[in-house]
Scaffold this active site. Structure first.
Site: not given
Ligand code: MOS
Length: 757
Positions: A485, A724, A653
């Site tokens: 996603g 992240e 995105t």
């Molecule tokens: Mo991420 S926690 O490396 O999918």
């Protein structure tokens, strides 16, 4: 952006105005998703399919003593019940087997024996002709257990923590202490210390885990599995069931969210493959929302921080220790404290990291594992330290800016955190903040402004891709990457289109199939760098082939040119020195008589070039909360998240990624926690009614800034990944804003209202 550009920049005649990288291109798979043609793992309807329903253990530790299968097998429509009593002898994992992201220890083996190692452990699979019959039959299956004593409470295991003996991919043991951390702390002008705690959290992607196994007449299988890594799952299946790679194809085209939960193969894929091979029939196993809480979680973590400052407001000493849970059978690790040794300049640092075994399932990477949690402890402590030293929290961070990575003693390949601070603070209006807690209010609403930030790895793994260019001018690029996603389909399409100067519509990118070239699991924010580089390389190879053919054309203006002398733009190969000298790409195959051109190649990080550098992304988060003085309710009314993550491939995105991170950070700060009742060893709120996550009404203004950051060291694309980093510091910024609003220093998440009354 104060200057207004009034004169358009002149472009050379014939140069390209089609540039795809960096544009806010909408998701290329968007129409498939919103029209329902995008198929998810539980949506592949294969002929003669059976349905499996998982039965889980109500006890936490002990043994199964009896399974009363007879009355259930007699029910109409029930086909078989699989348990440890009738599982065939399997090749299982060879002793050295680990999945790509497994921690040390031995992976959980479903239905292996009668032993119960954790609550909600799968103990049986009921297979029936319909899902409803399977579910009913599972509900009446009687299983008897003998219970043993168990430990599930990390609070009681504080003395049993130990340094991990091994680590999974990417684990870095904390560096040894530097300087003289104890004396420096003792002699500091101002000191703070505190314990920072958050409970377990479970991944709750919208799509539940499911596997549809299609059983082919020749005994081969295709597993449509919810996973972030099809090759990782293929390896798991082939090792356990003793199949060759051509006997087990694994497919995942779409995921309704992963967040790390799909990094490792989950037990439903084992159960579905087992049933299909045994019954020689196609089988689907889907987990329920409640069963999503039966594997993997962000570990309950206890952090202790001590800090001291010098008279000039620089950090004199920093101590950061973390302890979190792991299972009895695997030693799960994440980097919790290392960031504290590199985010700020400090000569005297002591970092400690321990794990303790409990009778729980092995924790599992959850978005920015370790850093999302470590930045909560570090950044709340930094706020406390700033207040203790009487310095503005932002000013305090700038005073302690790290110009180099002190953990690795290396310069950063690039680091624009200062710009994140500056641009974020300006957008937020930080200079209008009055520092005193409870000094900003409107009626009975206490207003608080807090900030925090973080640092995350810019990683790259080996990845491969294949490209096919056909005479109709269309390009197909394939790699077994994942798309949970995040925008993989779109950015890979953009990279391919950019490299060969094609319109977006001429490019199709396909992923998630073990019949395609290998890519790593989609995690660690490394997909853009890894798969992106492979896509760029393979398209460059196609470009070279096109150039060679173009040079054979009659009167070709490209004769004698090397690939470095030309560029691809607007569907042409152009001489860079004289762009009006060009060949139309679509004419090349026609002239050569070739039907198509194919290339396959891979990309790897240039370790020699990278070795001297520390490669990281950074962010700074500013948050506003409004706390109702009478009720203690907290609303996060404004968040600005400024991110420096190298080149941004797609601003739309990428922004969505950061928006999602902020929403999750709000959730982590205020709502999310899986609560264990240690009398039962069971997560009691294992459902959406009681596991709280934000709804739209909880989310207000979120502003995302991408700070310009050029990096020619990390990879050919200059990207650092965006999945992240946006999550870092969000929970801390909110916690710090709550302190500023209320004067109450909360050190345990989530911040429920009772903590403020
Ligand atoms: Mo991420 S926690 O490396 O999918």
């Amino acid at each position: 952006m104060s200057q207004l550009i009034t004169t358009p920049r002149l472009v050379e005649a014939g140069t390209s105005n089609t540039s795809h990288i960096g544009k806010p291109t909408s998701r290329v798979e968007g129409p498939a998703k919103v029209t329902g043609t995008a198929k998810y793992s539980a949506e592949f309807n294969v002929p003669d399919m059976l349905y499996g329903y998982v039965v889980t253990s109500p006890i936490t530790k002990g043994r199964i003593t009896k399974i009363n299968t007879e009355p259930v097998l007699a029910l109409a429509g029930v086909v078989q019940i699989f348990s440890h009593e009738n599982v065939p002898s399997l090749a299982w994992f060879d002793r050295s087997y680990k999945d790509d992201v497994a921690p040390g220890g031995s992976p959980f083996r479903p239905l292996h024996d009668n032993e119960i190692k954790f609550n909600m452990q799968p103990v049986a699979l009921v297979v029936a002709e319909t899902f409803e019959v399977a579910r009913y039959a599972a509900s009446v299956l009687e299983i008897e257990y003998a219970e043993d004593k168990f430990d599930t409470n990390i609070d009681l295991k504080r003395d049993e923590g130990h340094e991990p003996g091994s680590g999974k991919t990417g684990f870095m043991p904390p560096p040894p202490p530097r300087g003289n951390p104890n004396d420096a702390l003792k002699n500091a002008t101002h000191r703070i210390e505190g314990e920072y705690i958050h409970g377990a959290q479970h991944h709750n992607p919208m799509e539940m885990f499911a596997t549809t196994v299609e059983y082919h007449p020749d005994g081969k299988i295709t597993a449509y599995d919810k996973t972030q890594g099809v090759y990782n799952v293929q390896q798991y299946i082939t090792k356990i069931f003793g199949l060759s790679k051509d006997q087990a194809r694994v497919v995942n085209h779409y995921m309704g969210g992963g967040f790390g939960s799909g990094l490792r193969p989950q037990y439903q894929v084992f159960l579905a493959v087992l049933a299909a091979l045994e019954l020689k029939q196609s089988v689907r196993v889907s987990l329920t929302r409640q069963q999503m809480f039966s594997f993997g979680h962000r570990p309950h973590t206890l952090q202790y921080l001590k800090m001291g400052t010098n008279p000039d407001g620089t950090l004199a000493a920093l101590h950061h220790h973390a302890l979190h849970e792991t299972s009895r059978f695997e030693e799960y690790t994440e980097n919790v404290v290392n960031w504290s040794g590199m985010l700020y300049q400090c000569e005297n640092v002591k970092l400690g990291y321990q794990v303790a075994e409990l009778d729980v399932y092995t924790p599992l990477d959850m978005r920015a594992p370790g850093a999302a949690t470590g930045s909560f402890g570090l950044e709340v402590a930094m706020d406390e330290m700033a207040y203790a030293a009487g310095i503005d929290p932002l000013d305090f961070r700038i005073r302690n800016y790290a110009e180099q990575d002190q953990n690795m003693k290396k310069p950063f390949s690039s680091k624009k955190l200062r710009e994140c601070y500056h641009e974020g603070a300006t957008r937020f209006g930080w200079d209008k903040r009055t520092p005193e807690p409870r000094s900003m209010r409107e009626g009975n609403q206490l207003i608080g402004w807090g900030m925090a930030g973080g640092v995350w790895d810019a990683s790259m793994q080996k990845a491969a891709a294949k490209a096919t260019f056909t005479a109709d001018g269309k390009l197909l690029v394939q790699s077994a990457a994942g798309e949970n996603g995040t925008g993989t389909y779109t950015i890979m399409t953009q990279i391919a289109a950019e490299t060969l100067g094609l319109p977006i519509e001429a490019v199709t990118f396909e992923l998630g199939d073990t019949n395609m070239p290998e890519a790593p699991v989609q995690g660690g924010s490394w997909t853009a760098a890894s798969v992106g580089s492979a896509v760029k390389n393979v398209c460059t190879d196609i470009g070279e082939k096109l150039l060679k053919l173009a040079q054979k054309m009659e009167g070709s203006p490209l004769k004698g040119a090397s690939i470095d002398d030309v560029h691809f733009a607007d569907g042409q190969i152009r001489l860079s020195a004289n762009p009006s000298e060009a060949v139309v790409v679509r004419d090349i195959l026609a002239a050569s008589g070739e039907e198509k051109l194919e290339a396959e190649t891979s990309a790897m990080p240039n370790l020699i070039k990278q070795q001297p550098y520390s490669m990281h992304s950074h962010n700074a988060v500013f948050a506003e909360v409004r706390v109702d003085e009478d009720l203690g309710t907290v609303h996060v009314t404004r968040v600005v998240n400024a991110v420096a993550a190298g080149r941004i491939l797609n601003t739309k995105t990428a922004r969505s990624q950061v928006l999602g991170s902020v929403v999750w950070g709000i959730s982590m700060a205020l709502m999310e926690e899986t609560v264990m009742d240690h009398t039962f060893g069971r997560y009691m709120n294992h459902n959406y009614a009681e596991y709280h996550i934000p709804v739209n009404a909880d989310i207000h203004d979120i502003d995302v800034i991408f700070v310009e950051e050029e990096d020619d060291k990390v990879n050919p694309l200059g990207v650092k990944g965006i999945g992240e980093v946006g999550m870092l510091g969000v929970a801390a910024a909110i916690t710090n804003a709550v302190y500023h609003a209320t004067g109450k220093r909360v050190r345990e998440l989530p911040i429920y209202m009772d903590k403020l009354l």
